[in-house]
Write an enzyme that holds these catalytic residues in place. Structure first.
Site, short mmCIF file in Angstrom:
data_model
loop_
_atom_site.label_atom_id
_atom_site.label_comp_id
_atom_site.label_asym_id
_atom_site.label_seq_id
_atom_site.Cartn_x
_atom_site.Cartn_y
_atom_site.Cartn_z
N GLU A 1 10.82 40.11 61.38
CA GLU A 1 11.28 38.75 61.66
C GLU A 1 10.84 38.36 63.08
O GLU A 1 11.52 38.70 64.05
CB GLU A 1 12.81 38.67 61.59
CG GLU A 1 13.38 39.04 60.25
CD GLU A 1 14.77 38.44 60.06
OE1 GLU A 1 14.92 37.62 59.15
OE2 GLU A 1 15.69 38.76 60.83
N GLU B 1 19.61 38.68 66.51
CA GLU B 1 20.79 38.08 67.14
C GLU B 1 21.74 39.16 67.67
O GLU B 1 22.40 38.99 68.69
CB GLU B 1 21.49 37.14 66.15
CG GLU B 1 20.69 35.86 65.96
CD GLU B 1 20.82 35.20 64.60
OE1 GLU B 1 21.79 35.46 63.88
OE2 GLU B 1 19.90 34.42 64.25
N ASN C 1 20.98 36.19 54.41
CA ASN C 1 21.79 36.53 55.59
C ASN C 1 22.57 35.29 55.99
O ASN C 1 22.02 34.37 56.59
CB ASN C 1 20.85 36.98 56.73
CG ASN C 1 21.59 37.22 58.03
OD1 ASN C 1 22.82 37.29 58.05
ND2 ASN C 1 20.84 37.33 59.12
N TRP C 2 23.85 35.29 55.65
CA TRP C 2 24.66 34.09 55.89
C TRP C 2 25.10 33.95 57.35
O TRP C 2 25.63 32.93 57.74
CB TRP C 2 25.88 34.08 54.97
CG TRP C 2 25.57 33.66 53.57
CD1 TRP C 2 24.35 33.26 53.08
CD2 TRP C 2 26.50 33.56 52.47
NE1 TRP C 2 24.47 32.92 51.75
CE2 TRP C 2 25.77 33.09 51.35
CE3 TRP C 2 27.86 33.82 52.33
CZ2 TRP C 2 26.38 32.88 50.10
CZ3 TRP C 2 28.46 33.61 51.09
CH2 TRP C 2 27.72 33.16 50.00
N LYS C 3 24.91 35.00 58.14
CA LYS C 3 25.35 34.97 59.56
C LYS C 3 26.83 34.52 59.61
O LYS C 3 27.59 34.87 58.72
CB LYS C 3 24.43 34.07 60.37
CG LYS C 3 22.94 34.42 60.14
CD LYS C 3 21.99 33.74 61.04
CE LYS C 3 20.56 34.17 60.70
NZ LYS C 3 19.56 33.61 61.59
N GLY D 1 17.80 33.18 56.24
CA GLY D 1 19.02 32.72 56.92
C GLY D 1 19.42 31.34 56.43
O GLY D 1 19.99 31.19 55.35
N GLY D 2 19.09 30.32 57.21
CA GLY D 2 19.52 28.94 56.94
C GLY D 2 19.34 28.49 55.49
O GLY D 2 20.27 27.91 54.90
N HIS E 1 19.42 43.17 63.63
CA HIS E 1 19.00 41.76 63.61
C HIS E 1 18.81 41.28 65.05
O HIS E 1 19.54 41.68 65.94
CB HIS E 1 20.05 40.91 62.88
CG HIS E 1 19.55 39.53 62.63
ND1 HIS E 1 19.58 38.55 63.60
CD2 HIS E 1 18.97 38.96 61.54
CE1 HIS E 1 19.04 37.44 63.11
NE2 HIS E 1 18.67 37.66 61.86
N GLY F 1 15.19 30.40 62.47
CA GLY F 1 15.99 29.18 62.63
C GLY F 1 15.26 28.04 63.32
O GLY F 1 15.88 27.06 63.71
N SER G 1 12.48 31.29 59.01
CA SER G 1 12.21 29.95 58.45
C SER G 1 11.59 30.00 57.06
O SER G 1 10.73 29.18 56.72
CB SER G 1 11.34 29.13 59.42
OG SER G 1 12.07 28.88 60.62
P1 PGA Z 1 16.19 31.74 59.16
O1 PGA Z 1 16.85 33.13 59.61
O2 PGA Z 1 15.78 31.89 57.71
O3 PGA Z 1 17.30 30.72 59.33
O4 PGA Z 1 15.03 31.48 60.04
C1 PGA Z 1 16.31 34.34 59.20
C2 PGA Z 1 17.14 35.48 59.73
O5 PGA Z 1 17.64 35.41 60.85
O6 PGA Z 1 17.30 36.50 59.04
#
Ligand code: PGA
Length: 251
Positions: A167, A97, A10-12, A234-235, A95, A173, A213
């Site tokens: 999640e 966010e 997930n590149w956001k 994500g990251g 998600h 993050g 994470s």
């Molecule tokens: P993260 O994000 O790996 O940076 O913790 C995961 C996500 O939001 O899908």
């Protein structure tokens, strides 16, 4: 039941077309095609121009969100038809966010999920609790409530297109990942919930991912758990070497 691993990036709101192409060039060198579904979710405008790059690496592309309506006066929104017309086959809905920053309610997430699954898109539904909720011992109750509402319109014939990503919001993050055992406990709960609604056979086939994470050095711990079938990253998915390392650790 052996479920095929599913590893999602997930590149956001990260990468530009140039840096994304660079990612794929490096990814091609560090990743050898595996018996797993690998799906990268770039920002909308990068999806179409990245198709050839993704094909060369044997990975699929998806969208990070979708609108719940078919078409019309919804400035700034993207429909399932638009996604399908550019060859997208995967979508993420709900998600945290989207829920927290853009105020998407459980009802709205449910509509998006229904729209996406109806359109034949493979859809990843994200669920998970805030730290307060976990500290109060209400994490499962919270996730159950999300599942109750988000999946309320998903019938037995649509559920095969859905995967669930658990999640925990406090792990996203932050570098503070859930322990594999705690994640497994929630995944088992989710699978039991799915079995209650759709039956054991269907529940056994649904893929459930951990997210929050995930890194190449903690992925193996999740992959070893009975009910964890992959990860939503994500990251650590923004860098090709790092994402390739996670895939290797998962399989
Ligand atoms: P993260 O994000 O790996 O940076 O913790 C995961 C996500 O939001 O899908």
């Amino acid at each position: 039941m052996m479920r095929k691993s599913l590893l999602c990036a997930n590149w956001k709101m990260n990468h530009t077309l140039d840096s994304a192409k660079d990612f794929f060039r490096k990814f091609r060198d560090s990743y050898a095609s595996q018996d797993a579904d690998i799906v990268i979710f770039p920002p909308y405008p990068l999806i179409y121009p990245l198709h050839q790059y993704a094909d060369e690496c044997g990975v699929q592309l998806g969208a990070q969100n979708v609108n719940e309506n078919s078409k019309g006066a919804f400035t700034g929104e993207i429909s399932t038809d638009m996604l399908k017309s550019i060859g997208v086959s995967w979508v993420i809905v709900g998600h945290s966010e989207r829920r927290d920053i853009y105020n998407e309610t459980d009802e709205l997430v449910g509509k998006k999920l229904k729209k996406s699954a109806d359109a034949g898109l493979k859809t990843i539904l994200c669920v998970g609790e805030h730290l307060e909720t976990r500290k109060n011992g209400k994490a499962m109750e919270h996730v159950k409530n999300q599942l109750d509402i988000n999946l309320s319109q998903i019938t037995n014939d649509l559920i095969s297109q859905v995967s669930i990503a658990y999640e925990p919001i406090w792990a996203i993050g932050t570098g503070i990942a859930s322990t594999p055992a705690d994640a497994q406990e929630m995944m088992f709960f989710i699978r039991q919930w799915l079995a209650g609604k759709y039956g054991e056979g269907i529940s056994d086939r649904i893929r459930i991912l951990y997210g929050g994470s995930v890194k190449s050095d903690n992925m193996a711990g999740y992959a070893a758990m009975q009910d964890i079938d992959g990860a939503l990253v994500g990251g650590a998915s923004l860098d090709a070497e790092s994402f390739a390392g996670i895939i290797r650790a998962a399989i």
